[in-house]
Write a protein that holds these residues in place. Structure first.
Motif, mmCIF file in Angstrom:
data_model
loop_
_atom_site.group_PDB
_atom_site.id
_atom_site.type_symbol
_atom_site.label_atom_id
_atom_site.label_comp_id
_atom_site.label_asym_id
_atom_site.label_seq_id
_atom_site.Cartn_x
_atom_site.Cartn_y
_atom_site.Cartn_z
ATOM 1 N N VAL A 212 0.891 -1.160 0.000
ATOM 2 C CA VAL A 212 0.000 0.000 0.000
ATOM 3 C C VAL A 212 0.926 1.206 0.000
ATOM 4 N N VAL A 213 0.801 2.037 -1.017
ATOM 5 C CA VAL A 213 1.653 3.219 -1.132
ATOM 6 C C VAL A 213 0.760 4.422 -1.385
ATOM 7 N N VAL A 214 0.947 5.465 -0.592
ATOM 8 C CA VAL A 214 0.259 6.739 -0.811
ATOM 9 C C VAL A 214 1.322 7.824 -0.738
ATOM 10 N N ILE B 163 -7.154 7.592 1.904
ATOM 11 C CA ILE B 163 -6.885 6.950 0.616
ATOM 12 C C ILE B 163 -6.471 5.495 0.806
ATOM 13 N N ALA B 164 -5.553 5.226 1.728
ATOM 14 C CA ALA B 164 -5.120 3.847 1.966
ATOM 15 C C ALA B 164 -6.300 2.989 2.402
ATOM 16 N N SER B 165 -7.151 3.517 3.254
ATOM 17 C CA SER B 165 -8.324 2.774 3.727
ATOM 18 C C SER B 165 -9.254 2.430 2.567
ATOM 19 N N GLY C 281 9.397 -2.031 12.314
ATOM 20 C CA GLY C 281 9.579 -0.624 12.640
ATOM 21 C C GLY C 281 8.586 0.319 11.993
ATOM 22 N N ASN C 282 7.755 -0.167 11.087
ATOM 23 C CA ASN C 282 6.779 0.691 10.412
ATOM 24 C C ASN C 282 5.516 0.791 11.277
ATOM 25 N N VAL C 283 5.645 1.528 12.358
ATOM 26 C CA VAL C 283 4.575 1.643 13.356
ATOM 27 C C VAL C 283 3.323 2.277 12.749
ATOM 28 N N GLY C 284 3.501 3.246 11.874
ATOM 29 C CA GLY C 284 2.352 3.899 11.252
ATOM 30 C C GLY C 284 1.499 2.932 10.457
ATOM 31 N N ALA C 285 2.150 2.048 9.719
ATOM 32 C CA ALA C 285 1.400 1.054 8.939
ATOM 33 C C ALA C 285 0.664 0.093 9.854
ATOM 34 N N VAL C 286 1.329 -0.343 10.925
ATOM 35 C CA VAL C 286 0.677 -1.256 11.871
ATOM 36 C C VAL C 286 -0.565 -0.598 12.449
ATOM 37 N N LYS C 287 -0.458 0.653 12.838
ATOM 38 C CA LYS C 287 -1.616 1.363 13.402
ATOM 39 C C LYS C 287 -2.741 1.473 12.377
ATOM 40 N N LEU C 288 -2.406 1.768 11.137
ATOM 41 C CA LEU C 288 -3.427 1.847 10.086
ATOM 42 C C LEU C 288 -4.144 0.515 9.955
ATOM 43 N N TYR C 289 -3.396 -0.554 9.803
ATOM 44 C CA TYR C 289 -4.009 -1.863 9.599
ATOM 45 C C TYR C 289 -4.840 -2.281 10.815
#
Length: 138
Positions: free
Chosen positions: A73-75, A84-86, A111-119
Motif C-alpha cells: 500500500v503506497v500513498v 486513501i489507503a483505507s 519498525g513501520n509503526v504507522g502502517a501497523v496502526k493503520l491496519y
C-alpha cells in the motif's frame, strides 16, 4: 479522488509513485519489474487512487485460491491521512472476497509503526508467525 482498478494508461504514474516511495530499491524490487509481473498475472488485483491525472496511491493484492495477500500500500506523502489507503484496502478486500477469499494476510516491515496502526484500525491484528523468505534465481 478516483479509487479504481489499474489501467494500462496508469503505468507511468504508478512507476513514478513506487520509485518515489523506494528511491533505492533492491535488485528484486524494481518498480518496472514488479508492474510488468502484475500486469501479466492477476492485473485485476492492482488498484490506484488518482487525483486528476496524478496517481497518488496504489495497493496490490494477490489470491492463490485459499488466502489473499496485500503486497503493498503506497500513498504519496502529500495525500496521506486522507483515507486513501483505507479506501484502496476496502476495494482490494471487496475484490478478493468476490473471488471467494475468506482470509487475508499482509506483512509490515519491522519498525513501520504507522502502517501497523493503520491496519489495526481497519480490523487487522498481529498474528504469531515467523516470516521467512528465500530469493530464487539470484
Amino acid at each position: 479522488m478516483d479509487i479504481r482498478s489499474y489501467r494500462p494508461e496508469d503505468r507511468a504514474g504508478v512507476i513514478r509513485l513506487w520509485e518515489e516511495d523506494d528511491p533505492n530499491p533492491s535488485l528484486w524490487n524494481k518498480a518496472t519489474d514488479i508492474l510488468d509481473s502484475k500486469e501479466s498475472y492477476q492485473p485485476g488485483l492492482l488498484f490506484v487512487a488518482a487525483d486528476g491525472d496524478t496517481i497518488v496511491g496504489t495497493t496490490m493484492a494477490g489470491y492463490d485460491g485459499r488466502r489473499g495477500w496485500i503486497y503493498s500500500v503506497v500513498v504519496t506523502p502529500s495525500h496521506r491521512r486522507k483515507g486513501i489507503a483505507s479506501k484502496l484496502l476496502a476495494l482490494a478486500e471487496k475484490s478478493l472476497a468476490s473471488l471467494g477469499c475468506t482470509k487475508l494476510n499482509l506483512q509490515v516491515r519491522d519498525g513501520n509503526v504507522g502502517a501497523v496502526k493503520l491496519y489495526e484500525s481497519l480490523g487487522y491484528s498481529i498474528e504469531p508467525r515467523v516470516s521467512m523468505g528465500k530469493r530464487l534465481g539470484d
